[in-house]
Scaffold this active site. Structure first.
Site, PDB file in Angstrom:
ATOM      1  N   GLY A  38      39.975  30.895  28.897  1.00 31.20           N
ATOM      2  CA  GLY A  38      40.819  29.766  28.980  1.00 31.20           C
ATOM      3  C   GLY A  38      42.150  29.599  28.021  1.00 31.20           C
ATOM      4  O   GLY A  38      42.523  28.532  27.765  1.00 31.20           O
ATOM      5  N   SER A  39      42.507  30.809  27.485  1.00 29.61           N
ATOM      6  CA  SER A  39      43.639  30.736  26.564  1.00 29.61           C
ATOM      7  C   SER A  39      44.898  30.384  27.230  1.00 29.61           C
ATOM      8  O   SER A  39      45.717  29.506  26.725  1.00 29.61           O
ATOM      9  CB  SER A  39      43.773  32.320  25.610  1.00 29.61           C
ATOM     10  OG  SER A  39      44.080  33.017  26.714  1.00 29.61           O
TER      11      SER A  39
ATOM     12  N   LEU B  72      40.520  33.087  46.769  1.00 30.19           N
ATOM     13  CA  LEU B  72      40.207  32.031  47.426  1.00 30.19           C
ATOM     14  C   LEU B  72      40.420  32.299  49.061  1.00 30.19           C
ATOM     15  O   LEU B  72      41.368  33.184  49.365  1.00 30.19           O
ATOM     16  CB  LEU B  72      41.559  30.923  47.237  1.00 30.19           C
ATOM     17  CG  LEU B  72      41.290  30.319  45.746  1.00 30.19           C
ATOM     18  CD1 LEU B  72      42.448  29.619  45.136  1.00 30.19           C
ATOM     19  CD2 LEU B  72      40.013  29.329  45.642  1.00 30.19           C
TER      20      LEU B  72
ATOM     21  N   ASN C  84      49.426  31.673  40.139  1.00 27.67           N
ATOM     22  CA  ASN C  84      48.498  32.537  39.323  1.00 27.67           C
ATOM     23  C   ASN C  84      49.400  33.538  38.316  1.00 27.67           C
ATOM     24  O   ASN C  84      50.451  33.639  38.327  1.00 27.67           O
ATOM     25  CB  ASN C  84      47.725  33.590  40.443  1.00 27.67           C
ATOM     26  CG  ASN C  84      46.773  34.473  39.470  1.00 27.67           C
ATOM     27  OD1 ASN C  84      46.217  33.846  38.650  1.00 27.67           O
ATOM     28  ND2 ASN C  84      46.868  35.804  39.996  1.00 27.67           N
TER      29      ASN C  84
ATOM     30  N   HIS D 262      49.162  37.250  36.249  1.00 24.91           N
ATOM     31  CA  HIS D 262      48.571  38.404  36.263  1.00 24.91           C
ATOM     32  C   HIS D 262      49.170  39.312  35.324  1.00 24.91           C
ATOM     33  O   HIS D 262      50.404  39.334  34.886  1.00 24.91           O
ATOM     34  CB  HIS D 262      48.877  39.045  37.638  1.00 24.91           C
ATOM     35  CG  HIS D 262      48.134  40.451  37.814  1.00 24.91           C
ATOM     36  ND1 HIS D 262      46.685  40.710  38.061  1.00 24.91           N
ATOM     37  CD2 HIS D 262      48.771  41.615  37.643  1.00 24.91           C
ATOM     38  CE1 HIS D 262      46.515  41.675  38.144  1.00 24.91           C
ATOM     39  NE2 HIS D 262      47.563  42.529  37.691  1.00 24.91           N
TER      40      HIS D 262
ATOM     41  N   LYS E 244      49.920  36.924  24.732  1.00 24.90           N
ATOM     42  CA  LYS E 244      50.866  36.307  23.981  1.00 24.90           C
ATOM     43  C   LYS E 244      52.164  35.675  24.962  1.00 24.90           C
ATOM     44  O   LYS E 244      52.324  34.596  24.668  1.00 24.90           O
ATOM     45  CB  LYS E 244      51.393  37.003  22.711  1.00 24.90           C
ATOM     46  CG  LYS E 244      51.505  36.064  21.668  1.00 24.90           C
ATOM     47  CD  LYS E 244      51.948  36.717  20.238  1.00 24.90           C
ATOM     48  CE  LYS E 244      52.671  35.984  19.484  1.00 24.90           C
ATOM     49  NZ  LYS E 244      53.225  36.982  18.245  1.00 24.90           N
TER      50      LYS E 244
ATOM     51  N   GLU F 274      52.078  35.893  28.146  1.00 30.67           N
ATOM     52  CA  GLU F 274      51.561  35.172  29.241  1.00 30.67           C
ATOM     53  C   GLU F 274      51.609  33.392  28.715  1.00 30.67           C
ATOM     54  O   GLU F 274      51.979  32.631  29.587  1.00 30.67           O
ATOM     55  CB  GLU F 274      50.131  35.605  29.302  1.00 30.67           C
ATOM     56  CG  GLU F 274      49.714  36.620  30.193  1.00 30.67           C
ATOM     57  CD  GLU F 274      48.412  36.913  30.520  1.00 30.67           C
ATOM     58  OE1 GLU F 274      47.459  35.979  30.787  1.00 30.67           O
ATOM     59  OE2 GLU F 274      48.112  38.230  30.300  1.00 30.67           O
TER      60      GLU F 274
HETATM   61  C1  GRF Z   1      44.814  36.946  31.557  1.00 35.81           C
HETATM   62  O1  GRF Z   1      45.168  38.058  30.980  1.00 35.81           O
HETATM   63  C2  GRF Z   1      45.456  36.610  32.976  1.00 35.81           C
HETATM   64  O2  GRF Z   1      46.476  37.297  33.350  1.00 35.81           O
HETATM   65  C3  GRF Z   1      44.169  37.036  33.748  1.00 35.81           C
HETATM   66  O3  GRF Z   1      43.108  36.873  33.307  1.00 35.81           O
HETATM   67  C4  GRF Z   1      43.391  36.622  31.695  1.00 35.81           C
HETATM   68  C5  GRF Z   1      42.624  35.313  31.503  1.00 35.81           C
HETATM   69  O4  GRF Z   1      42.793  34.940  30.274  1.00 35.81           O
HETATM   70  N1  GRF Z   1      44.414  36.709  35.236  1.00 35.81           N
HETATM   71  P1  GRF Z   1      42.371  33.354  29.559  1.00 35.81           P
HETATM   72  O5  GRF Z   1      41.091  32.965  30.346  1.00 35.81           O
HETATM   73  O6  GRF Z   1      43.533  32.640  30.080  1.00 35.81           O
HETATM   74  O7  GRF Z   1      42.248  33.580  28.165  1.00 35.81           O
END
Ligand code: GRF
Length: 193
Positions: free
Chosen positions: A21-22, A99, A113, A115, A178, A180
């Site tokens: 959940g970061s 889903l 989403n 990725h 980071k 993301e």
């Molecule tokens: C992230 O790298 C995201 O891109 C991928 O799963 C990971 C989730 O990380 N889909 P977090 O749970 O948000 O820390």
């Protein structure tokens, strides 16, 4: 493509997670900004042990745990909560389930989403490992709309990073994560503003 936020109200948003959940944490923090167009009002997880639930508790956000194998039932429960909480945007953030077409159709252009690759390259899992094996110069991350084909919906935003000669899977993962945390919120601003 998305509904316009013309009356200045924050869009009621639900984040789906399965683990750490970061990204959820970064979105929650950014959403506390007065000018941020979304408000996280619900968190749904399919894993009771998701660390991300810590943030739901810390920031006092309603959450639901649906530890349900049956896809139909899982989605039925989600739909009920989404409707009940008047959710207009769904952000998948490390949510590890597919889903159904039917579900996605109900929220067309309302599910996004993140990725950890430069889509359309490296869809699916273990992206960093595959990127390094292919000796790519760059990698990055992408926020995209969710369609019924894996990691294939229309791209909203992506950012790339240079891969160093001594890059490891771990260092690349850290660097991209980071990024993301920055672009997920930027992408939400982009589609809602
Ligand atoms: C992230 O790298 C995201 O891109 C991928 O799963 C990971 C989730 O990380 N889909 P977090 O749970 O948000 O820390």
């Amino acid at each position: 493509m998305f509904m316009v936020n013309s009356i200045g109200k924050k869009i009621r948003t639900c984040v789906f997670i399965s683990g750490r959940g970061s990204n959820l944490k970064a979105i929650i923090k950014n959403s506390r900004d007065y000018n941020f167009p979304a408000k996280i009002v619900l968190i749904i997880t399919d894993q009771p042990k998701s660390y991300g639930l810590t943030y739901a508790k810390k920031y006092n956000i309603k959450y639901k745990i649906f530890f349900i194998k049956d896809k139909n039932l899982f989605e039925k429960k989600c739909l009920y909560e989404l409707k009940k909480n008047r959710i207009k945007l769904i952000c998948l953030a490390g949510f590890m389930r597919f889903l159904s077409k039917k579900f996605i159709k109900k929220f067309r252009y309302k599910i996004i989403n993140i990725h950890p690759s430069m889509l359309p390259k490296y869809k699916g899992l273990n992206t960093h490992k595959r990127v390094l094996n292919k000796k790519e110069k760059y990698s990055g991350c992408t926020v995209h709309y969710v369609s019924s084909t894996l990691d294939s919906g229309k791209i909203i935003l992506q950012k790339k990073v240079l891969i160093q000669s001594n890059e490891t899977e771990k260092s690349l993962q850290k660097k991209i994560l980071k990024l993301e945390h920055l672009i997920y919120s930027q992408a939400i601003r982009k589609i809602l503003n």
